[in-house]
Design a protein around this motif. Structure first.
Motif, PDB file in Angstrom:
ATOM      1  N   ILE A   1      68.827  52.919  97.526  1.00 42.09           N
ATOM      2  CA  ILE A   1      67.637  53.600  97.001  1.00 42.09           C
ATOM      3  C   ILE A   1      67.078  52.876  95.786  1.00 42.09           C
ATOM      4  O   ILE A   1      65.875  52.612  95.702  1.00 42.09           O
ATOM      5  CB  ILE A   1      67.957  55.072  96.661  1.00 42.09           C
ATOM      6  N   SER A   2      67.937  52.520  94.839  1.00 46.96           N
ATOM      7  CA  SER A   2      67.451  51.890  93.611  1.00 46.96           C
ATOM      8  C   SER A   2      66.869  50.502  93.861  1.00 46.96           C
ATOM      9  O   SER A   2      66.002  50.060  93.111  1.00 46.96           O
ATOM     10  CB  SER A   2      68.580  51.812  92.576  1.00 46.96           C
TER      11      SER A   2
ATOM     12  N   GLN B   1      74.486  55.471 107.247  1.00 51.08           N
ATOM     13  CA  GLN B   1      74.325  55.851 105.839  1.00 51.08           C
ATOM     14  C   GLN B   1      73.232  55.016 105.178  1.00 51.08           C
ATOM     15  O   GLN B   1      72.426  55.542 104.401  1.00 51.08           O
ATOM     16  CB  GLN B   1      75.643  55.672 105.089  1.00 51.08           C
ATOM     17  N   VAL B   2      73.191  53.714 105.481  1.00 44.59           N
ATOM     18  CA  VAL B   2      72.136  52.843 104.936  1.00 44.59           C
ATOM     19  C   VAL B   2      70.783  53.311 105.457  1.00 44.59           C
ATOM     20  O   VAL B   2      69.797  53.364 104.705  1.00 44.59           O
ATOM     21  CB  VAL B   2      72.410  51.365 105.292  1.00 44.59           C
ATOM     22  N   HIS B   3      70.717  53.678 106.724  1.00 42.49           N
ATOM     23  CA  HIS B   3      69.480  54.184 107.321  1.00 42.49           C
ATOM     24  C   HIS B   3      69.025  55.454 106.595  1.00 42.49           C
ATOM     25  O   HIS B   3      67.844  55.606 106.257  1.00 42.49           O
ATOM     26  CB  HIS B   3      69.720  54.456 108.808  1.00 42.49           C
TER      27      HIS B   3
ATOM     28  N   LEU C   1      65.616  58.273 102.352  1.00 42.72           N
ATOM     29  CA  LEU C   1      65.547  58.966 101.056  1.00 42.72           C
ATOM     30  C   LEU C   1      64.760  58.159 100.021  1.00 42.72           C
ATOM     31  O   LEU C   1      64.146  58.732  99.129  1.00 42.72           O
ATOM     32  CB  LEU C   1      66.953  59.245 100.534  1.00 42.72           C
ATOM     33  N   ALA C   2      64.772  56.828 100.151  1.00 46.83           N
ATOM     34  CA  ALA C   2      64.031  55.981  99.215  1.00 46.83           C
ATOM     35  C   ALA C   2      62.535  56.023  99.479  1.00 46.83           C
ATOM     36  O   ALA C   2      61.747  55.566  98.660  1.00 46.83           O
ATOM     37  CB  ALA C   2      64.535  54.546  99.305  1.00 46.83           C
ATOM     38  N   GLY C   3      62.149  56.569 100.638  1.00 47.82           N
ATOM     39  CA  GLY C   3      60.716  56.688 100.931  1.00 47.82           C
ATOM     40  C   GLY C   3      60.249  55.878 102.106  1.00 47.82           C
ATOM     41  O   GLY C   3      59.050  55.809 102.379  1.00 47.82           O
ATOM     42  N   ALA C   4      61.160  55.260 102.830  1.00 49.40           N
ATOM     43  CA  ALA C   4      60.761  54.483 104.010  1.00 49.40           C
ATOM     44  C   ALA C   4      60.338  55.437 105.115  1.00 49.40           C
ATOM     45  O   ALA C   4      60.944  56.481 105.317  1.00 49.40           O
ATOM     46  CB  ALA C   4      61.914  53.603 104.482  1.00 49.40           C
ATOM     47  N   GLN C   5      59.303  55.066 105.819  1.00 43.34           N
ATOM     48  CA  GLN C   5      58.837  55.886 106.929  1.00 43.34           C
ATOM     49  C   GLN C   5      59.763  55.669 108.122  1.00 43.34           C
ATOM     50  O   GLN C   5      60.164  54.549 108.414  1.00 43.34           O
ATOM     51  CB  GLN C   5      57.403  55.516 107.293  1.00 43.34           C
ATOM     52  N   LYS C   6      60.095  56.747 108.810  1.00 39.54           N
ATOM     53  CA  LYS C   6      61.052  56.672 109.921  1.00 39.54           C
ATOM     54  C   LYS C   6      60.611  55.688 110.996  1.00 39.54           C
ATOM     55  O   LYS C   6      61.419  54.962 111.555  1.00 39.54           O
ATOM     56  CB  LYS C   6      61.268  58.049 110.532  1.00 39.54           C
ATOM     57  N   GLU C   7      59.317  55.645 111.264  1.00 37.09           N
ATOM     58  CA  GLU C   7      58.837  54.754 112.317  1.00 37.09           C
ATOM     59  C   GLU C   7      58.749  53.292 111.842  1.00 37.09           C
ATOM     60  O   GLU C   7      58.489  52.407 112.645  1.00 37.09           O
ATOM     61  CB  GLU C   7      57.478  55.215 112.860  1.00 37.09           C
ATOM     62  N   ARG C   8      58.977  53.038 110.566  1.00 31.03           N
ATOM     63  CA  ARG C   8      58.931  51.673 110.038  1.00 31.03           C
ATOM     64  C   ARG C   8      60.330  51.144 109.716  1.00 31.03           C
ATOM     65  O   ARG C   8      60.471  50.148 109.030  1.00 31.03           O
ATOM     66  CB  ARG C   8      58.077  51.621 108.768  1.00 31.03           C
ATOM     67  N   ILE C   9      61.390  51.813 110.201  1.00 34.95           N
ATOM     68  CA  ILE C   9      62.760  51.358 109.996  1.00 34.95           C
ATOM     69  C   ILE C   9      63.273  50.798 111.314  1.00 34.95           C
ATOM     70  O   ILE C   9      63.105  51.412 112.366  1.00 34.95           O
ATOM     71  CB  ILE C   9      63.678  52.496 109.518  1.00 34.95           C
TER      72      ILE C   9
END
Length: 136
Positions: free
Chosen positions: A86-87, A116-118, A123-131
């Motif tokens: 996250i940081s 867990q990384v996913h 939680l850091a703000g990544a969009q689910k469809e962009r992971i």
């Protein structure tokens, strides 16, 4: 007489103007520097399993995370652990919210650590469809 004598040729110096050629070289150099894409690599070699499919090219403007066989998480060559995801990636996601996050998992890595990384990336703000989780 109207012609030149043989002795006159030695007195004349022939110069080639290199300025236009040097200008063209500098313009080409600037063009190639500006159009070069820099990819931020994860910094560790991940042994990916063979999926038999065609390899997809990584997006040059993406966040790359790697999970090694020892379940260590790396970002830009630095071991950050699962809690450091996250940081490390949140400032990039605040600046560009639709930036893709690519998680490269080693074929020997634990599925739970990759998950867990996913979750930390979300939680850091990544969009689910962009992971994207890359295991190939």
């Amino acid at each position: 007489m109207f012609g030149r004598s043989i002795g006159d040729e030695a007195d004349e110096e022939v110069h080639i103007d290199l300025s236009p050629m040097i200008d063209c070289i500098f313009i080409l150099l600037i063009f190639f520097i500006v159009t070069t894409v820099f990819v931020d690599e994860t910094g560790v070699k991940v042994n990916k399993p063979d999926s038999g499919g065609a390899a997809s090219a990584l997006d040059s403007n993406s966040i790359l995370l790697a999970v090694t066989a020892e379940d260590k998480v790396f970002y830009s060559g630095e071991s950050i652990g699962v809690q450091g995801v996250i940081s490390k990636i949140k400032p990039s996601l605040v600046e560009t919210p639709d930036m893709p996050v690519i998680i490269q998992g080693d074929k020997e890595a634990s599925h739970g650590v990759v998950q867990q990384v996913h979750a930390q990336a979300i939680l850091a703000g990544a969009q689910k469809e962009r992971i994207s989780v890359s295991l190939k």
